[in-house]
Design an enzyme around this catalytic site. Structure first.
Site, PDB file in Angstrom:
ATOM      1  N   ARG A 130     -67.136 130.358  39.826  1.00 38.50           N
ATOM      2  CA  ARG A 130     -66.853 130.997  38.533  1.00 38.50           C
ATOM      3  C   ARG A 130     -67.961 131.935  38.043  1.00 38.50           C
ATOM      4  NH1 ARG A 130     -62.997 128.010  35.707  1.00 38.50           N
ATOM      5  NH2 ARG A 130     -61.416 127.354  37.197  1.00 38.50           N
ATOM      6  N   HIS A 160     -68.764 123.343  37.637  1.00 37.38           N
ATOM      7  CA  HIS A 160     -69.784 124.105  36.898  1.00 37.38           C
ATOM      8  C   HIS A 160     -71.161 123.456  37.006  1.00 37.38           C
ATOM      9  CE1 HIS A 160     -66.365 125.583  34.084  1.00 37.38           C
ATOM     10  NE2 HIS A 160     -66.801 126.635  34.759  1.00 37.38           N
ATOM     11  N   CYS A 247     -67.577 121.370  27.356  1.00 39.80           N
ATOM     12  CA  CYS A 247     -66.557 122.433  27.447  1.00 39.80           C
ATOM     13  C   CYS A 247     -65.822 122.651  26.127  1.00 39.80           C
ATOM     14  CB  CYS A 247     -65.504 122.083  28.497  1.00 39.80           C
ATOM     15  SG  CYS A 247     -66.176 121.650  30.089  1.00 39.80           S
TER      16      CYS A 247
HETATM   17  N1  GLY Z   1     -59.551 123.620  33.945  1.00 39.05           N
HETATM   18  C1  GLY Z   1     -60.841 124.066  33.620  1.00 39.05           C
HETATM   19  C2  GLY Z   1     -61.124 125.357  34.278  1.00 39.05           C
HETATM   20  O1  GLY Z   1     -60.738 125.473  35.390  1.00 39.05           O
HETATM   21  O2  GLY Z   1     -61.689 126.286  33.770  1.00 39.05           O
END
Ligand code: GLY
Length: 259
Positions: A130, A160, A247
């Protein structure tokens, strides 16, 4: 005072992005109840909770942390790594605009706030599916003038960086050493998660209190034994969507508003 920006659980959360968990049914009412208890805890701890309305077309949008990183001097609006999440930004921009100057991560960089660990003036950014080096370079250019040092850090076995390590104080981390090496995180005291609780490193610091997910009592005991005030919060339903405690909020200092 502390402001905590949150967002209601999307009715479509069952369609969330997943990277390492099997899809399992999510009970929306249970998820909402857990989220409400989380917000109530933030309120009890002195935060003014600003809840944005749920977004039916954005399944992951309860996880507001991924869309912005709020520092004292600037808020950085991210460019989430999952394309399905990029529509989450506009409402967060509008919400943060009264509080901070905004800066943006631009294409081709990708960044999720869940990969950004702020510990004093060190900012560690996880290199994951990400978040990438282009975003790290952009982030460094945005915050360098404010005295922050930005470091890229390798992460394994989770979505993360903050699934691997979070800060309970500027000089103290809670860490799963299987997922990230403490050697890359500066000279800080590290509290390791209990080996039976690999997902327990994601905790939230609210003033002097540390929120720990209720599923991780052994790690909570370790944090408590290290001298921290610990509160347990139920978060198991949102965990099925690969969301953890950090989060679900953006917490930052803001001037008190007059009534
Ligand atoms: N479901 C959390 C994400 O993938 O960002």
């Amino acid at each position: 005072m502390l402001v905590a920006v949150t967002r209601g659980v999307s009715p479509t959360i069952a369609d969330c992005e997943l990277t390492h968990l099997e899809r399992t049914p999510i009970d929306i009412e249970v998820a909402r109840a857990h989220h409400a208890a989380y917000e109530a805890t933030l309120t009890e701890l002195g935060c003014r909770v600003e809840q944005l309305p749920a977004e039916p077309d954005l399944p992951d949008s309860v996880f507001v942390e991924d869309v912005a990183v709020v520092l004292e001097e600037v808020a950085v609006i991210t460019r989430p790594g999952a394309e399905s999440r990029r529509g989450e930004r506009s409402s967060i921009e509008r919400t943060l605009e009264p509080y901070r100057t905004l800066a943006h991560i631009r294409s081709p960089g990708i960044l999720d706030g869940g990969d950004v660990l702020v510990a004093g003036h060190d900012i560690h950014i996880g290199l994951t599916s990400r978040s990438d080096t282009s975003a790290i370079d952009q982030f460094r250019a945005i915050v360098g003038d404010h005295g922050y040092r930005v470091h890229g850090v390798a992460v394994r076995g989770c979505l993360h960086l903050k699934s691997a390590v979070t800060a309970v104080a500027d000089d103290t981390l809670v860490i799963n050493p299987e997922r990230v090496s403490a050697d890359h995180l500066g000279d800080r005291r590290c509290i390791s998660v209990d080996p039976a609780e690999p997902d327990a490193a994601n905790v939230v610091r609210v003033g002097g209190t540390i929120l720990v997910a209720a599923a991780y009592p052994r790690t909570a005991d370790r944090i408590s034994a290290a001298g921290f005030d610990v509160r347990s919060v139920e978060a198991s339903e949102l965990a099925k969507a690969e969301g953890a405690l950090t989060c679900c909020s953006l917490i930052f200092d803001a001037p008190e508003r007059n009534a």
